[in-house]
Every structure is written in C-alpha cells, then in structure tokens.
Scaffold this motif. Structure first.
Motif, PDB file in Angstrom:
ATOM      1  N   PRO A  43      33.158  31.416  38.032  1.00 26.57           N
ATOM      2  CA  PRO A  43      33.811  30.890  39.234  1.00 26.57           C
ATOM      3  C   PRO A  43      35.117  30.157  38.977  1.00 26.57           C
ATOM      4  CG  PRO A  43      32.060  29.406  38.575  1.00 26.57           C
ATOM      5  CD  PRO A  43      32.036  30.558  37.598  1.00 26.57           C
ATOM      6  N   THR A  44      35.594  30.117  37.713  1.00 25.12           N
ATOM      7  CA  THR A  44      36.765  29.302  37.380  1.00 25.12           C
ATOM      8  C   THR A  44      37.940  30.166  36.939  1.00 25.12           C
ATOM      9  OG1 THR A  44      35.973  29.057  35.109  1.00 25.12           O
ATOM     10  CG2 THR A  44      35.339  27.347  36.678  1.00 25.12           C
ATOM     11  N   TYR A  45      39.143  29.658  37.199  1.00 24.27           N
ATOM     12  CA  TYR A  45      40.359  30.313  36.733  1.00 24.27           C
ATOM     13  C   TYR A  45      40.658  29.943  35.288  1.00 24.27           C
ATOM     14  CZ  TYR A  45      41.515  31.607  41.555  1.00 24.27           C
ATOM     15  OH  TYR A  45      41.498  32.152  42.815  1.00 24.27           O
ATOM     16  N   ASP A  46      40.207  28.779  34.846  1.00 22.27           N
ATOM     17  CA  ASP A  46      40.434  28.320  33.474  1.00 22.27           C
ATOM     18  C   ASP A  46      39.210  28.600  32.623  1.00 22.27           C
ATOM     19  OD1 ASP A  46      42.929  27.402  34.148  1.00 22.27           O
ATOM     20  OD2 ASP A  46      42.249  25.359  34.536  1.00 22.27           O
ATOM     21  N   VAL A  47      39.453  29.006  31.394  1.00 18.78           N
ATOM     22  CA  VAL A  47      38.364  29.230  30.451  1.00 18.78           C
ATOM     23  C   VAL A  47      38.172  27.931  29.676  1.00 18.78           C
ATOM     24  CG1 VAL A  47      37.543  30.640  28.548  1.00 18.78           C
ATOM     25  CG2 VAL A  47      39.046  31.640  30.267  1.00 18.78           C
ATOM     26  N   SER A  48      37.143  27.206  30.004  1.00 20.08           N
ATOM     27  CA  SER A  48      36.897  25.931  29.297  1.00 20.08           C
ATOM     28  C   SER A  48      35.409  25.793  29.050  1.00 20.08           C
ATOM     29  CB  SER A  48      37.448  24.750  30.107  1.00 20.08           C
ATOM     30  OG  SER A  48      36.953  24.771  31.424  1.00 20.08           O
ATOM     31  N   THR A  49      34.672  25.286  30.023  1.00 24.92           N
ATOM     32  CA  THR A  49      33.236  25.114  29.839  1.00 24.92           C
ATOM     33  C   THR A  49      32.469  26.408  30.092  1.00 24.92           C
ATOM     34  OG1 THR A  49      32.989  24.396  32.126  1.00 24.92           O
ATOM     35  CG2 THR A  49      33.305  22.689  30.457  1.00 24.92           C
ATOM     36  N   GLY A  50      33.196  27.495  30.325  1.00 24.49           N
ATOM     37  CA  GLY A  50      32.520  28.754  30.570  1.00 24.49           C
ATOM     38  C   GLY A  50      31.683  29.213  29.405  1.00 24.49           C
ATOM     39  N   ARG A  82      43.983  29.312  30.101  1.00 23.83           N
ATOM     40  CA  ARG A  82      44.008  29.878  31.443  1.00 23.83           C
ATOM     41  C   ARG A  82      43.730  31.376  31.355  1.00 23.83           C
ATOM     42  NH1 ARG A  82      45.859  27.019  35.653  1.00 23.83           N
ATOM     43  NH2 ARG A  82      46.891  25.037  35.268  1.00 23.83           N
ATOM     44  N   THR A  83      43.117  31.904  32.386  1.00 26.62           N
ATOM     45  CA  THR A  83      42.923  33.346  32.421  1.00 26.62           C
ATOM     46  C   THR A  83      44.265  34.051  32.589  1.00 26.62           C
ATOM     47  OG1 THR A  83      42.484  33.139  34.792  1.00 26.62           O
ATOM     48  CG2 THR A  83      40.571  33.292  33.340  1.00 26.62           C
ATOM     49  N   ALA A  84      44.335  35.265  32.091  1.00 25.53           N
ATOM     50  CA  ALA A  84      45.535  36.075  32.261  1.00 25.53           C
ATOM     51  C   ALA A  84      45.406  36.863  33.558  1.00 25.53           C
ATOM     52  CB  ALA A  84      45.693  37.029  31.080  1.00 25.53           C
ATOM     53  N   LYS A  85      46.463  36.896  34.343  1.00 26.36           N
ATOM     54  CA  LYS A  85      46.448  37.660  35.587  1.00 26.36           C
ATOM     55  C   LYS A  85      46.974  39.059  35.312  1.00 26.36           C
ATOM     56  CE  LYS A  85      47.714  37.600  40.470  1.00 26.36           C
ATOM     57  NZ  LYS A  85      48.191  36.788  41.613  1.00 26.36           N
ATOM     58  N   LEU A  86      46.104  40.044  35.505  1.00 24.44           N
ATOM     59  CA  LEU A  86      46.459  41.438  35.296  1.00 24.44           C
ATOM     60  C   LEU A  86      46.579  42.105  36.662  1.00 24.44           C
ATOM     61  CD1 LEU A  86      43.869  42.273  32.493  1.00 24.44           C
ATOM     62  CD2 LEU A  86      46.214  41.437  32.205  1.00 24.44           C
ATOM     63  N   THR A  87      47.703  42.753  36.912  1.00 23.74           N
ATOM     64  CA  THR A  87      47.921  43.381  38.217  1.00 23.74           C
ATOM     65  C   THR A  87      48.292  44.847  38.036  1.00 23.74           C
ATOM     66  OG1 THR A  87      50.264  42.777  38.278  1.00 23.74           O
ATOM     67  CG2 THR A  87      48.709  41.206  39.227  1.00 23.74           C
ATOM     68  N   ALA A  88      47.958  45.642  39.037  1.00 22.31           N
ATOM     69  CA  ALA A  88      48.292  47.067  39.013  1.00 22.31           C
ATOM     70  C   ALA A  88      48.634  47.518  40.423  1.00 22.31           C
ATOM     71  CB  ALA A  88      47.123  47.882  38.472  1.00 22.31           C
ATOM     72  N   LYS A  89      49.659  48.339  40.542  1.00 21.75           N
ATOM     73  CA  LYS A  89      50.068  48.864  41.841  1.00 21.75           C
ATOM     74  C   LYS A  89      50.340  50.356  41.700  1.00 21.75           C
ATOM     75  CE  LYS A  89      53.517  48.316  45.547  1.00 21.75           C
ATOM     76  NZ  LYS A  89      52.544  48.078  46.625  1.00 21.75           N
ATOM     77  N   HIS A 321      35.733  36.561  30.085  1.00 18.89           N
ATOM     78  CA  HIS A 321      35.726  35.742  31.293  1.00 18.89           C
ATOM     79  C   HIS A 321      36.431  36.491  32.418  1.00 18.89           C
ATOM     80  CE1 HIS A 321      35.894  31.560  33.157  1.00 18.89           C
ATOM     81  NE2 HIS A 321      36.684  32.262  33.957  1.00 18.89           N
ATOM     82  N   ILE A 322      35.700  36.780  33.489  1.00 19.20           N
ATOM     83  CA  ILE A 322      36.286  37.399  34.687  1.00 19.20           C
ATOM     84  C   ILE A 322      36.209  36.356  35.799  1.00 19.20           C
ATOM     85  CG2 ILE A 322      36.192  39.286  36.350  1.00 19.20           C
ATOM     86  CD1 ILE A 322      36.854  40.203  33.528  1.00 19.20           C
ATOM     87  N   GLY A 323      37.357  35.796  36.171  1.00 21.81           N
ATOM     88  CA  GLY A 323      37.395  34.726  37.153  1.00 21.81           C
ATOM     89  C   GLY A 323      37.642  35.232  38.561  1.00 21.81           C
ATOM     90  N   PRO A 324      37.835  34.327  39.499  1.00 17.60           N
ATOM     91  CA  PRO A 324      38.144  34.714  40.880  1.00 17.60           C
ATOM     92  C   PRO A 324      39.608  35.102  41.024  1.00 17.60           C
ATOM     93  CG  PRO A 324      38.061  32.333  40.691  1.00 17.60           C
ATOM     94  CD  PRO A 324      37.723  32.874  39.324  1.00 17.60           C
ATOM     95  N   THR A 325      39.973  35.556  42.190  1.00 21.05           N
ATOM     96  CA  THR A 325      41.372  35.872  42.491  1.00 21.05           C
ATOM     97  C   THR A 325      41.753  35.234  43.821  1.00 21.05           C
ATOM     98  OG1 THR A 325      40.873  37.914  43.702  1.00 21.05           O
ATOM     99  CG2 THR A 325      41.199  38.104  41.318  1.00 21.05           C
ATOM    100  N   VAL A 326      43.009  34.818  43.917  1.00 20.23           N
ATOM    101  CA  VAL A 326      43.516  34.307  45.195  1.00 20.23           C
ATOM    102  C   VAL A 326      43.490  35.427  46.234  1.00 20.23           C
ATOM    103  CG1 VAL A 326      45.564  33.416  46.372  1.00 20.23           C
ATOM    104  CG2 VAL A 326      44.926  32.524  44.115  1.00 20.23           C
ATOM    105  N   GLU A 327      43.821  36.643  45.777  1.00 19.00           N
ATOM    106  CA  GLU A 327      43.849  37.784  46.696  1.00 19.00           C
ATOM    107  C   GLU A 327      42.473  38.041  47.307  1.00 19.00           C
ATOM    108  OE1 GLU A 327      47.145  38.261  43.725  1.00 19.00           O
ATOM    109  OE2 GLU A 327      45.036  37.653  43.679  1.00 19.00           O
ATOM    110  N   GLY A 328      41.423  37.736  46.556  1.00 19.98           N
ATOM    111  CA  GLY A 328      40.055  37.937  47.034  1.00 19.98           C
ATOM    112  C   GLY A 328      39.448  36.687  47.621  1.00 19.98           C
ATOM    113  N   ALA A 329      40.292  35.775  48.119  1.00 24.91           N
ATOM    114  CA  ALA A 329      39.835  34.529  48.773  1.00 24.91           C
ATOM    115  C   ALA A 329      39.005  33.676  47.822  1.00 24.91           C
ATOM    116  CB  ALA A 329      39.049  34.843  50.050  1.00 24.91           C
ATOM    117  N   VAL A 331      36.918  34.411  45.607  1.00 23.99           N
ATOM    118  CA  VAL A 331      35.573  34.891  45.279  1.00 23.99           C
ATOM    119  C   VAL A 331      35.612  35.452  43.856  1.00 23.99           C
ATOM    120  CG1 VAL A 331      33.756  36.529  45.871  1.00 23.99           C
ATOM    121  CG2 VAL A 331      35.078  35.413  47.682  1.00 23.99           C
ATOM    122  N   PRO A 332      34.675  35.061  42.972  1.00 17.10           N
ATOM    123  CA  PRO A 332      34.698  35.550  41.589  1.00 17.10           C
ATOM    124  C   PRO A 332      34.607  37.070  41.517  1.00 17.10           C
ATOM    125  CG  PRO A 332      33.219  33.676  41.802  1.00 17.10           C
ATOM    126  CD  PRO A 332      33.609  34.068  43.189  1.00 17.10           C
TER     127      PRO A 332
END
Length: 374
Positions: A43-50, A82-89, A321-329, A331-332
């Motif tokens: 559920p987190t964007y940062d990889v720490s206590t995960g 921090r997680t890396a943001k990977l995008t594809a279009k 670690h697969i975190g949530p996305t802003v695009e997905g509101a 939601v992890p």
C-alpha cells in the motif's frame, strides 16, 4: 461498417475493467528472476518497512503463575527507497487500424461477430503490449538488481534510477578476461574455481546457478572445463553437468563437481535510440554473468502477505514491491487503460503505470561471477 472502439471498451467494463485486469496481472512463469524476487502488492509508494517480517522463535520456559515468554523476532531491514514510476503509452498506428478495419470487414461479410472479435483484439493489445511492457521492464530491473554488482543504474529520457543493494564486495568475484585466458572459454578457465568460491560463500546451500545460454555454451564447449552434460531439459531450460578428471576422463567423485546450470536467455525489446522506428533486444541476464543464489530467509508472518512457508531451497532473497498509483486513485497495484481520444475518435490508445522496485533483503545470499566471451 465503422469501427466503434468506444462501445468495445464499454463492453469490457470501461477503464475500470482494464484497471482490474492490470491490478490482477500475474508475472509469467517464464520470468525466472521473479521466483527469487516475487511480486508483492503493497500500500506504500516508498519501500521502507515493506520488508518487515515476524520470525517465529523458540517458545520459552515459564514457571507457574509467571509471565509468558515472548516469541517472535521483528526483522526489518533499513533499505529505504522510493518506488520507480514506470509508464507506457501505445497509440495504435493508422496502419494497424487499417489492418483491423480490413479484418472486421471480412468478418462482417461472413456474418461473424465483429464486436466480439474486436473485444478480443483490444484485450490482446492491452495484455500483450500495454501491460507486457510493464512486466518486461520489471523483470529486467530484477535482473539488474541480482546480477549487476553495483545494482540498478538506469537512465531513460533524462531520468535516472540508481539503487545500490549492498551486495558484499567479496561476493563479486574477479572478472575472468580473454586476455588472461581465465575466461570460461579460455585455455586457463577459472570456471570451476568460481563455482567453488560461490559454494563456499553460500555455505554450500546454493539454490540456483543461472547463466545466459551463451555463457553455458562457452563452458560446456571448452575442453579445459572438462564439463560433460549428463542431463538436459528438453526446452533448454537447464543443463546438469559433471566434471571429469584425470587422463582417462573419469567422473569426479566430488559431489561439488556435479551441478545444474539454469539457462536464462529471455529478452525484452526497447526502442532503438538510433532509429525510433526499430527495436533492439535486451537480455534480462547479460551474457557473461554466472549468478549464484543461496537459500535465504526464514518462514514467518509478513505484513499484508500472511504466513510464508516456502521450502528451504526455494526461499526468495527479497521481493518486488508493487505500490499504488495516483492514476488508480491510490489503490495498490498496476494501473492501465484503453481509450479513444475525444479529439481523434478514429484512434485507439493504451496506457499503463507501475510504481515498483525490486528489493533484496538478503544480499549476502547472492554471488556474481563474470567472464568475458569471445
């Protein structure tokens, strides 16, 4: 007939439907590195206590009417990134749309279910291109984390991802060069010497020895290595080899001289910077690397993942670690969609996002050997 992708997307549940498909995407079994760094949705964007887990310990002795003995050791590494943001279009090209239109016309002329066929095509594009880009990139990052001694150092479109996983310096063996003839294909090959070193460093609890097929080819075709293939997966996934010794070429009686090499030659594709209309293949494991992974970790309770009961010889050295996305509101999980641009209703576009990062919890269980190849 006219192509109506808007109706097709609605048939598939709209963007919410594609989001659910993206979140539920499973890493294909062909990705070898995900066995050692399995994906966990967090559920987190940062990889720490995960990486926190509670390890079972011995129950203690207590006297009558005395307090209970405390059990369960907390284990949380200080790895923080921090997680890396990977995008594809993917904008579907006019040429592809013309092909789809031609197919649909043919199906319509034969009285077929054009809308049903289009649903299958759109779903295939989403899974096999839009989401595949995410899965391939994450497997490549896992390969960088596991097999490159300095971790991930990736620069893309003026953005840099740099992660040092702290693999001990002693676990990164001397590079074997062609000039010294110590390369695995050379006349003074140090292949077996490196295998022995890896076995010692991992306390002889080696879960897997992994190499690119080109590396294995150099090993087994060099007579200096005296490595005979005594077993082989029919699909080339692994080779069982045994060392022969002496002038009469007898099998070595040492159990350490019989081992399995996993061949991992799977590749992804990236756009060629020199020619954006073409792609080049990129291996998930670089030729010349010999990766040894030891048995790592212990069972216990992982926050959000329940009890972990992996067999001793198949415990991962970390996770992805697969975190949530802003695009997905928030939601992890991964996010993705297919849509028709309002200003260009004749086009079809796809997008996907992953916020993730490979995490190595037990870097001492990784040994990296490197050889130059002819």
């Amino acid at each position: 007939m006219d192509l109506d992708f808007t109706q097709v997307i609605n048939d598939l549940g709209g963007n919410r439907g594609f989001f659910e498909i993206a979140r539920a995407a499973r890493t294909p079994a062909s990705y070898l590195f995900q066995r050692f760094l399995p994906e966990q949705v967090r559920p987190t964007y940062d990889v720490s206590t995960g990486s926190m887990r509670i390890i079972p310990t011995f129950a203690g002795l207590s006297g009558m009417d005395a307090r209970y003995a405390q059990v369960g050791a907390m284990d949380a590494r200080t790895f923080m990134e921090r997680t890396a943001k990977l995008t594809a279009k993917l904008p579907l090209t006019e040429n592809a749309l013309r092909e789809i239109y031609a197919f649909s016309q043919s199906i319509s002329g034969q009285g077929g279910d054009v809308r049903g066929w289009l649903r299958g095509e759109v779903e295939a594009i989403f899974n096999n291109v839009v989401m595949q880009a995410q899965l391939d990139t994450m497997e490549w990052l896992r390969g960088q984390a596991l097999s490159e001694g300095d971790g991930i150092n990736w620069r893309y479109d003026n953005v840099t991802l740099r992660v040092d996983y702290g693999i001990p310096a002693g676990n990164k063996l001397t590079v074997r060069t062609l000039a010294s003839n110590n390369a695995y294909g050379g006349s003074a090959s140090k292949f077996w010497e490196d295998v022995r070193a890896a076995q010692r460093l991992l306390n002889y609890r080696v879960t897997a020895l992994i190499a690119h097929p080109d590396t294995i080819d150099a090993i087994i075709h060099n007579s200096v290595n005296a490595a005979r293939v005594i077993g082989q997966d029919g699909n080339g996934g692994w080779f069982d080899i045994q060392r022969y010794t002496g002038t009469t070429e007898q099998p070595s009686g040492d159990a350490r001289d019989t081992l399995r090499l996993w061949a991992y030659g799977l590749e992804g594709e990236v756009i060629d910077p020199a020619n954006p209309t073409q792609t080049i293949k990129v291996p998930f494991l670089a030729p010349g690397k010999l990766l040894a992974i030891g048995a790592a970790g212990r069972g216990g309770y992982v926050v959000g993942m329940g009890a972990q009961e992996q067999p001793l010889d198949n415990r991962p050295v970390g996770y992805t670690h697969i975190g949530p996305t802003v695009e997905g509101a928030n939601v992890p999980g991964r996010w993705g969609r297919m849509y028709v641009p309002q200003e260009r209703p004749w086009e079809l576009h796809g997008e996907s996002v992953t916020n993730g990062l490979p995490v190595i919890e037990d870097p001492a269980k990784i040994v990296i050997a490197t050889t130059e190849l002819a």
